[in-house]
Design an enzyme around this catalytic site. Structure first.
Site, PDB file in Angstrom:
ATOM      1  N   LYS A  22       0.682  -1.259  -0.045  1.00  0.00           N
ATOM      2  CA  LYS A  22       0.003  -0.164  -0.069  1.00  0.00           C
ATOM      3  C   LYS A  22       0.770   1.242   0.048  1.00  0.00           C
ATOM      4  CE  LYS A  22      -1.786   1.655   3.889  1.00  0.00           C
ATOM      5  NZ  LYS A  22      -1.428   3.013   4.181  1.00  0.00           N
ATOM      6  N   ASN A  23       1.918   1.335   0.969  1.00  0.00           N
ATOM      7  CA  ASN A  23       2.717   2.376   0.963  1.00  0.00           C
ATOM      8  C   ASN A  23       3.749   2.861  -0.066  1.00  0.00           C
ATOM      9  OD1 ASN A  23       1.059   3.004   3.300  1.00  0.00           O
ATOM     10  ND2 ASN A  23       2.593   2.409   4.692  1.00  0.00           N
ATOM     11  N   ARG A  92      -4.831  10.758   2.988  1.00  0.00           N
ATOM     12  CA  ARG A  92      -3.765  11.600   3.600  1.00  0.00           C
ATOM     13  C   ARG A  92      -2.515  11.579   2.378  1.00  0.00           C
ATOM     14  NH1 ARG A  92      -2.076  13.310   7.903  1.00  0.00           N
ATOM     15  NH2 ARG A  92       0.215  13.103   7.558  1.00  0.00           N
ATOM     16  N   CYS A 116      -4.815  12.589  12.013  1.00  0.00           N
ATOM     17  CA  CYS A 116      -5.735  11.492  11.955  1.00  0.00           C
ATOM     18  C   CYS A 116      -5.801  10.597  13.263  1.00  0.00           C
ATOM     19  CB  CYS A 116      -5.132  10.706  10.708  1.00  0.00           C
ATOM     20  SG  CYS A 116      -3.743   9.551  11.024  1.00  0.00           S
ATOM     21  N   ARG A 121       0.221  14.387  12.645  1.00  0.00           N
ATOM     22  CA  ARG A 121       1.077  14.120  11.438  1.00  0.00           C
ATOM     23  C   ARG A 121       1.380  15.449  10.638  1.00  0.00           C
ATOM     24  NH1 ARG A 121      -1.377   8.787   9.390  1.00  0.00           N
ATOM     25  NH2 ARG A 121       0.572   8.753   8.256  1.00  0.00           N
ATOM     26  N   PRO A 122       2.045  16.563  11.162  1.00  0.00           N
ATOM     27  CA  PRO A 122       2.180  17.659  10.474  1.00  0.00           C
ATOM     28  C   PRO A 122       2.986  17.226   9.117  1.00  0.00           C
ATOM     29  CG  PRO A 122       3.773  17.464  12.289  1.00  0.00           C
ATOM     30  CD  PRO A 122       2.815  16.305  12.325  1.00  0.00           C
ATOM     31  N   ILE A 123       3.123  18.358   8.270  1.00  0.00           N
ATOM     32  CA  ILE A 123       3.948  18.090   6.964  1.00  0.00           C
ATOM     33  C   ILE A 123       5.109  18.958   6.902  1.00  0.00           C
ATOM     34  CG2 ILE A 123       2.190  16.671   5.761  1.00  0.00           C
ATOM     35  CD1 ILE A 123       1.562  18.945   3.962  1.00  0.00           C
ATOM     36  N   ASP A 124       5.562  19.591   8.088  1.00  0.00           N
ATOM     37  CA  ASP A 124       6.369  20.601   8.070  1.00  0.00           C
ATOM     38  C   ASP A 124       7.820  20.293   7.334  1.00  0.00           C
ATOM     39  OD1 ASP A 124       6.477  18.918  10.360  1.00  0.00           O
ATOM     40  OD2 ASP A 124       8.287  20.067  10.865  1.00  0.00           O
ATOM     41  N   ASP A 310       3.783   0.162  12.007  1.00  0.00           N
ATOM     42  CA  ASP A 310       2.561  -0.166  11.424  1.00  0.00           C
ATOM     43  C   ASP A 310       1.987  -1.685  12.300  1.00  0.00           C
ATOM     44  OD1 ASP A 310       2.879   1.124   8.463  1.00  0.00           O
ATOM     45  OD2 ASP A 310       2.203   2.188  10.114  1.00  0.00           O
ATOM     46  N   ILE A 332       7.139   6.527  17.078  1.00  0.00           N
ATOM     47  CA  ILE A 332       6.949   7.098  15.929  1.00  0.00           C
ATOM     48  C   ILE A 332       5.785   8.107  15.847  1.00  0.00           C
ATOM     49  CG2 ILE A 332       6.620   6.957  13.261  1.00  0.00           C
ATOM     50  CD1 ILE A 332       9.140   5.693  14.225  1.00  0.00           C
ATOM     51  N   ARG A 402      -8.833  -0.069   3.857  1.00  0.00           N
ATOM     52  CA  ARG A 402      -8.031   0.917   3.337  1.00  0.00           C
ATOM     53  C   ARG A 402      -6.637   0.284   3.054  1.00  0.00           C
ATOM     54  NH1 ARG A 402      -7.295   6.158   6.031  1.00  0.00           N
ATOM     55  NH2 ARG A 402      -5.751   5.802   3.853  1.00  0.00           N
TER      56      ARG A 402
HETATM   57  C1  EPZ Z   1       4.234   6.552   6.550  1.00  0.00           C
HETATM   58  O1  EPZ Z   1       3.264   7.712   7.084  1.00  0.00           O
HETATM   59  C2  EPZ Z   1       3.261   5.526   6.285  1.00  0.00           C
HETATM   60  N1  EPZ Z   1       2.002   6.076   5.482  1.00  0.00           N
HETATM   61  C3  EPZ Z   1       2.642   5.266   7.675  1.00  0.00           C
HETATM   62  O2  EPZ Z   1       1.646   4.130   7.378  1.00  0.00           O
HETATM   63  C4  EPZ Z   1       3.773   4.771   8.506  1.00  0.00           C
HETATM   64  O3  EPZ Z   1       3.156   4.331   9.714  1.00  0.00           O
HETATM   65  C5  EPZ Z   1       4.796   5.772   8.823  1.00  0.00           C
HETATM   66  O4  EPZ Z   1       5.216   6.111   7.289  1.00  0.00           O
HETATM   67  C6  EPZ Z   1       6.158   5.212   9.421  1.00  0.00           C
HETATM   68  O5  EPZ Z   1       6.367   4.207   8.826  1.00  0.00           O
HETATM   69  C7  EPZ Z   1       2.134   5.930   3.991  1.00  0.00           C
HETATM   70  O6  EPZ Z   1       3.323   5.712   3.572  1.00  0.00           O
HETATM   71  C8  EPZ Z   1       1.056   6.416   3.296  1.00  0.00           C
HETATM   72  P1  EPZ Z   1       6.440   9.766   8.809  1.00  0.00           P
HETATM   73  P2  EPZ Z   1       4.292   9.000   7.428  1.00  0.00           P
HETATM   74  O7  EPZ Z   1       6.535  11.002   7.987  1.00  0.00           O
HETATM   75  O8  EPZ Z   1       4.832   9.370   5.834  1.00  0.00           O
HETATM   76  C9  EPZ Z   1       6.323  13.064  12.076  1.00  0.00           C
HETATM   77  C10 EPZ Z   1      -0.129   2.590   7.791  1.00  0.00           C
HETATM   78  O9  EPZ Z   1      -0.657   2.280   8.719  1.00  0.00           O
HETATM   79  N2  EPZ Z   1       6.532  13.835  10.798  1.00  0.00           N
HETATM   80  O10 EPZ Z   1       7.519   8.677   8.774  1.00  0.00           O
HETATM   81  O11 EPZ Z   1       3.272  10.208   7.499  1.00  0.00           O
HETATM   82  C11 EPZ Z   1       5.080  12.492  12.078  1.00  0.00           C
HETATM   83  O12 EPZ Z   1       4.220  13.074  12.759  1.00  0.00           O
HETATM   84  C12 EPZ Z   1       0.417   4.133   7.676  1.00  0.00           C
HETATM   85  O13 EPZ Z   1      -0.017   2.328   6.760  1.00  0.00           O
HETATM   86  C13 EPZ Z   1       6.701  15.542  11.137  1.00  0.00           C
HETATM   87  O14 EPZ Z   1       6.823  15.886  12.490  1.00  0.00           O
HETATM   88  O15 EPZ Z   1       5.280   8.741   8.493  1.00  0.00           O
HETATM   89  C14 EPZ Z   1       5.254  11.209  12.808  1.00  0.00           C
HETATM   90  O16 EPZ Z   1       5.132  11.564  14.416  1.00  0.00           O
HETATM   91  C15 EPZ Z   1       0.057   4.955   9.101  1.00  0.00           C
HETATM   92  N3  EPZ Z   1       6.729  16.251  10.255  1.00  0.00           N
HETATM   93  C16 EPZ Z   1       6.519  10.897  12.324  1.00  0.00           C
HETATM   94  O17 EPZ Z   1       7.251  11.968  11.975  1.00  0.00           O
HETATM   95  C17 EPZ Z   1       6.578  15.788   9.144  1.00  0.00           C
HETATM   96  O18 EPZ Z   1       6.741  16.823   8.020  1.00  0.00           O
HETATM   97  C18 EPZ Z   1       6.828   9.729  11.388  1.00  0.00           C
HETATM   98  O19 EPZ Z   1       6.278  10.268  10.090  1.00  0.00           O
HETATM   99  C19 EPZ Z   1       6.397  14.562   8.645  1.00  0.00           C
HETATM  100  C20 EPZ Z   1       6.329  13.669   9.477  1.00  0.00           C
END
Ligand code: EPZ
Length: 422
Positions: A22-23, A92, A116, A121-124, A310, A332, A402
């Site tokens: 999926k990812n 997302r 969520c 889950r910010p995207i900063d 996950d 995480i 999903r």
């Molecule tokens: C991806 O989410 C996956 N989703 C998640 O899978 C997975 O849990 C996660 O990676 C970790 O492996 C997809 O790939 C679509 P991150 P993502 O950016 O990219 C913080 C599932 O169940 N962060 O590695 O959102 C964030 O808040 C889903 O399949 C910032 O602070 O994960 C989190 O605490 C759930 N700023 C941490 O980093 C940012 O700009 C990890 O987030 C981005 C992230």
């Protein structure tokens, strides 16, 4: 709204085949929009997130058609590089359109994904990366506007956290930028490597994916290709945990064992027999379990190759019957324990304090009505239902759909007593 009904206590046996990741799919499909010509993405999982992306692409003017587990994506004819709120709120990962569209059109509009069920889950870090590549961004009315009228230029970018999403989104934009981009402290997940391999097929030059430093030399002439995505290591890990929990002897085929090392190690530490093999054409994992209470172990989630966040929720169901006490630390996401209240209704003894959950193993779980709150919490409840005495009904199955293709059909083929009710 559909529900799953599971009558627990039956061992699982037989073979289950894992679908595409999926990812990886939700990142590679947006990347296909960057090519100047059609791509065929193969081994796509039959899950809601993929269908949502197809719908978003069509509304953006791309031509999409499914051929079995493949999707043909022709970006020519695409006009408006924007993903509106209704789309992003449903998926997302639509934020990958930011990197893909910014590079192709020089501008993009993506609704800011709200938090969520597992955290803010910010995207900063995504935005920081786009700005480093020369984009100007602003937020207005819940929409992120990004533009780079003179195109994107390669840059050195350091990620404060090894974010999967930020790493991939920046790779997508950098693959269309002028010059060299270097991402330090990059995420190393298997799907990051899969996206890099696809970008190289399209004609970009991406080196180092899977390590802390990824170097991308962009190209303005990316051309469409056929590409098969990797098997889903989280789906595979979920079925390995289900086999351990229900007891029995299950072969999980179409996997990449190295992607499963953390969950394999934990299951063996708990006392289960886990072996890997290959039948010449593909790899498989085999889990043998007597279905008795496992040894209690501690879990700490970490970026890959650490234990995947996950699978923290699914494995917690297994730990709920441990012969001792387990400590789970979710490093995480700040709020990824929404499965706990429902597991406690089923008889689990779990307490949460911030990022730490303490799981005191109990003799058995008992089935009762529960509800999924997010994708992996739903998977945890399915596993608990397989273990529990009596009947478990799980509401809000749409969360589970999903990320898991045909979950009840796959489990029924292994001998589980599970059905989906409208
Ligand atoms: C991806 O989410 C996956 N989703 C998640 O899978 C997975 O849990 C996660 O990676 C970790 O492996 C997809 O790939 C679509 P991150 P993502 O950016 O990219 C913080 C599932 O169940 N962060 O590695 O959102 C964030 O808040 C889903 O399949 C910032 O602070 O994960 C989190 O605490 C759930 N700023 C941490 O980093 C940012 O700009 C990890 O987030 C981005 C992230």
């Amino acid at each position: 709204m559909e529900k799953l009904v599971i009558r627990g206590g039956r061992p699982l046996s037989g073979t289950v085949s894992i679908s595409g990741a999926k990812n990886a799919a939700v990142a590679i499909l947006p990347a296909a929009l960057m090519a100047h010509g059609p791509s065929v993405i193969e081994n796509l999982p039959d899950i809601e997130d993929v269908h949502l992306l197809a719908d978003i692409f069509t509304r953006m003017g791309a031509h999409v058609e499914f051929e079995g587990e493949s999707m043909r994506v022709d970006p020519n004819g695409m006009v408006n590089p924007r993903a509106d709120f209704s789309q992003v709120s449903r998926l997302r990962a639509s934020y990958y359109l930011l990197g893909a569209m910014l590079g192709r059109f020089g501008h993009a509009e993506v609704a800011l994904p709200g938090g969520c069920d597992i955290g803010l889950r910010p995207i900063d870090l995504h935005i920081k990366g786009m700005e480093a590549l020369g984009a100007v961004t602003r937020k207005e009315g819940g929409i992120l506007y990004a533009s780079a009228p003179n195109g994107l230029r390669g840059a050195d970018i350091y990620l404060d956290f090894a974010s999967v999403g930020a790493t991939i989104n920046i790779m997508l934009a950098a693959a269309q930028a002028e010059g060299l981009t270097e991402i330090s402290n990059a995420a190393k997940e298997p799907h990051v490597v899969d996206v890099a391999n696809f970008l190289n097929c399209l004609g970009a030059s991406v080196k180092g994916a899977g390590t802390d430093v990824i170097r991308i030399r962009g190209s303005k002439h990316l051309s469409g290709r056929s590409y098969a995505i990797i098997p889903d290591q989280i789906e595979a890990g979920t079925y390995m945990i289900a086999a351990a929990a229900a007891g029995g002897d299950v072969v999980i085929r179409n996997v990449i064992p190295t992607h499963l090392e953390a969950v394999t190690a934990k299951l063996m530490e708990m006392g289960f027999q886990v072996t890997e093999g290959d039948n010449g054409s593909e790899f498989f994992m085999r889990v043998v379990s007597d279905g008795k209470r496992p040894r209690s172990v501690n879990i700490k989630t970490l970026p890959y190759p650490g234990f995947p966040t996950d699978l923290q929720q699914p494995i917690m169901s297994l730990l709920a019957r441990g012969r001792g006490t387990s400590e789970v630390v979710e490093n995480i996401f700040e709020d990824r324990y929404k499965q706990v209240p429902n597991l406690c209704r089923m008889g689990a003894d779990i307490s949460v304090n911030g990022r730490v959950a303490t799981v005191k193993g109990t003799e058995e779980l008992s089935g009762c009505p529960v509800a999924a709150t997010d994708l992996r919490a739903g998977a945890a409840l399915v596993i608990a239902g397989l273990m529990a005495r009596g009947t478990t009904t799980i509401d809000h199955v749409e969360y589970i759909d999903r990320g898991y293709a045909h979950i009840e059909a796959k489990l029924r083929s292994l001998g589980a007593d599970i059905e989906r009710l409208p």
